[in-house]
Design a protein around this motif. Structure first.
Motif, short mmCIF file in Angstrom:
data_model
loop_
_atom_site.label_atom_id
_atom_site.label_comp_id
_atom_site.label_asym_id
_atom_site.label_seq_id
_atom_site.Cartn_x
_atom_site.Cartn_y
_atom_site.Cartn_z
N TYR A 51 -49.48 17.84 12.45
CA TYR A 51 -48.48 18.35 11.51
C TYR A 51 -47.46 19.19 12.26
N GLU A 52 -46.21 18.79 12.14
CA GLU A 52 -45.08 19.57 12.67
C GLU A 52 -43.89 19.19 11.80
N ASN A 53 -43.55 20.00 10.84
CA ASN A 53 -42.49 19.66 9.89
C ASN A 53 -42.82 18.33 9.21
N GLY A 54 -44.07 18.18 8.82
CA GLY A 54 -44.52 16.94 8.18
C GLY A 54 -45.47 16.18 9.08
N ASN A 55 -46.14 15.18 8.48
CA ASN A 55 -47.05 14.33 9.25
C ASN A 55 -46.29 13.14 9.82
N PRO A 56 -46.71 12.65 11.00
CA PRO A 56 -46.14 11.40 11.51
C PRO A 56 -46.40 10.28 10.50
N SER A 57 -45.34 9.57 10.11
CA SER A 57 -45.44 8.61 9.01
C SER A 57 -44.64 7.34 9.25
N GLY A 58 -45.15 6.25 8.68
CA GLY A 58 -44.44 4.97 8.72
C GLY A 58 -44.66 4.19 10.01
N ILE A 59 -43.95 3.09 10.13
CA ILE A 59 -44.14 2.17 11.26
C ILE A 59 -44.05 2.91 12.60
N TYR A 60 -43.03 3.75 12.74
CA TYR A 60 -42.80 4.43 14.01
C TYR A 60 -43.20 5.89 13.98
N GLN A 61 -43.97 6.29 12.96
CA GLN A 61 -44.57 7.62 12.91
C GLN A 61 -43.55 8.75 13.10
N HIS A 62 -42.47 8.67 12.36
CA HIS A 62 -41.52 9.78 12.33
C HIS A 62 -42.17 10.97 11.65
N LEU A 63 -41.94 12.17 12.16
CA LEU A 63 -42.37 13.36 11.44
C LEU A 63 -41.58 13.40 10.13
N SER A 64 -42.29 13.40 9.02
CA SER A 64 -41.65 13.17 7.73
C SER A 64 -40.56 14.18 7.40
N GLY A 65 -40.70 15.41 7.89
CA GLY A 65 -39.69 16.42 7.61
C GLY A 65 -38.37 16.18 8.32
N TYR A 66 -38.42 15.44 9.43
CA TYR A 66 -37.20 15.16 10.19
C TYR A 66 -36.52 13.88 9.74
N PHE A 67 -37.25 13.02 9.02
CA PHE A 67 -36.71 11.70 8.73
C PHE A 67 -35.47 11.70 7.84
N PRO A 68 -35.39 12.55 6.79
CA PRO A 68 -34.19 12.47 5.93
C PRO A 68 -32.88 12.65 6.69
N ALA A 69 -32.82 13.59 7.61
CA ALA A 69 -31.59 13.82 8.38
C ALA A 69 -31.34 12.65 9.34
N ARG A 70 -32.39 12.15 9.96
CA ARG A 70 -32.24 11.00 10.86
C ARG A 70 -31.75 9.79 10.09
N ALA A 71 -32.34 9.55 8.92
CA ALA A 71 -31.95 8.40 8.10
C ALA A 71 -30.49 8.52 7.67
N ALA A 72 -30.09 9.71 7.26
CA ALA A 72 -28.71 9.92 6.83
C ALA A 72 -27.74 9.68 7.98
N LYS A 73 -28.11 10.15 9.17
CA LYS A 73 -27.24 9.99 10.34
C LYS A 73 -26.96 8.52 10.65
N TYR A 74 -27.97 7.68 10.43
CA TYR A 74 -27.85 6.28 10.82
C TYR A 74 -27.68 5.32 9.64
N GLY A 75 -27.21 5.85 8.50
CA GLY A 75 -26.81 4.98 7.41
C GLY A 75 -27.89 4.63 6.41
N TYR A 76 -28.99 5.37 6.42
CA TYR A 76 -30.08 5.11 5.48
C TYR A 76 -30.39 6.34 4.63
N ALA A 77 -29.34 7.06 4.23
CA ALA A 77 -29.52 8.29 3.45
C ALA A 77 -30.39 8.04 2.23
N GLY A 78 -31.37 8.91 2.02
CA GLY A 78 -32.23 8.82 0.86
C GLY A 78 -33.40 7.87 1.02
#
Length: 106
Positions: A51-78
């Motif tokens: 656990y670090e700002n969320g659990n590693p999650s999904g195919i590539y185990q993104h830390l869930s707390g960081y994913f919303p900003a990453r997704a928004a940056k690359y065109g997958y907001a929300g």
């Protein structure tokens, strides 16, 4: 014709990864190897032992707390970290931009 993909099929997950890798100029076999290492190609995978700002999650185990900003940056907001298309595309974009070092699997 439009093909609807379900998240339950490993074959479809592999195809999602291949398409994302091609889009961002990443080696497809490398992208698949890392996904197998991180999650076993399971889009619903969660590592509850870390656990670090969320659990590693999904195919590539993104830390869930960081994913919303990453997704928004690359065109997958929300998008959910469990959305295999968003997870794969955001990952490939990050690798293209030199951030592959963030992944434990090499």
């Amino acid at each position: 014709s439009k093909v609807t993909q379900t998240a339950s099929s490993g074959g479809n997950i592999e195809q999602i990864i291949r398409v994302a890798a091609r889009k961002y100029g990443i080696n497809e076999e490398h992208a698949l190897r890392i996904a197998r290492c991180e999650s076993g190609l399971n889009p619903n995978a969660v590592n509850r032992n870390y656990y670090e700002n969320g659990n590693p999650s999904g195919i590539y185990q993104h830390l869930s707390g960081y994913f919303p900003a990453r997704a928004a940056k690359y065109g997958y907001a929300g998008a959910s970290v469990f959305d295999p298309v968003a997870n794969a595309n955001v990952t490939m974009a990050m690798w293209r931009d030199g951030q592959a070092n963030l992944w434990e699997c090499k």
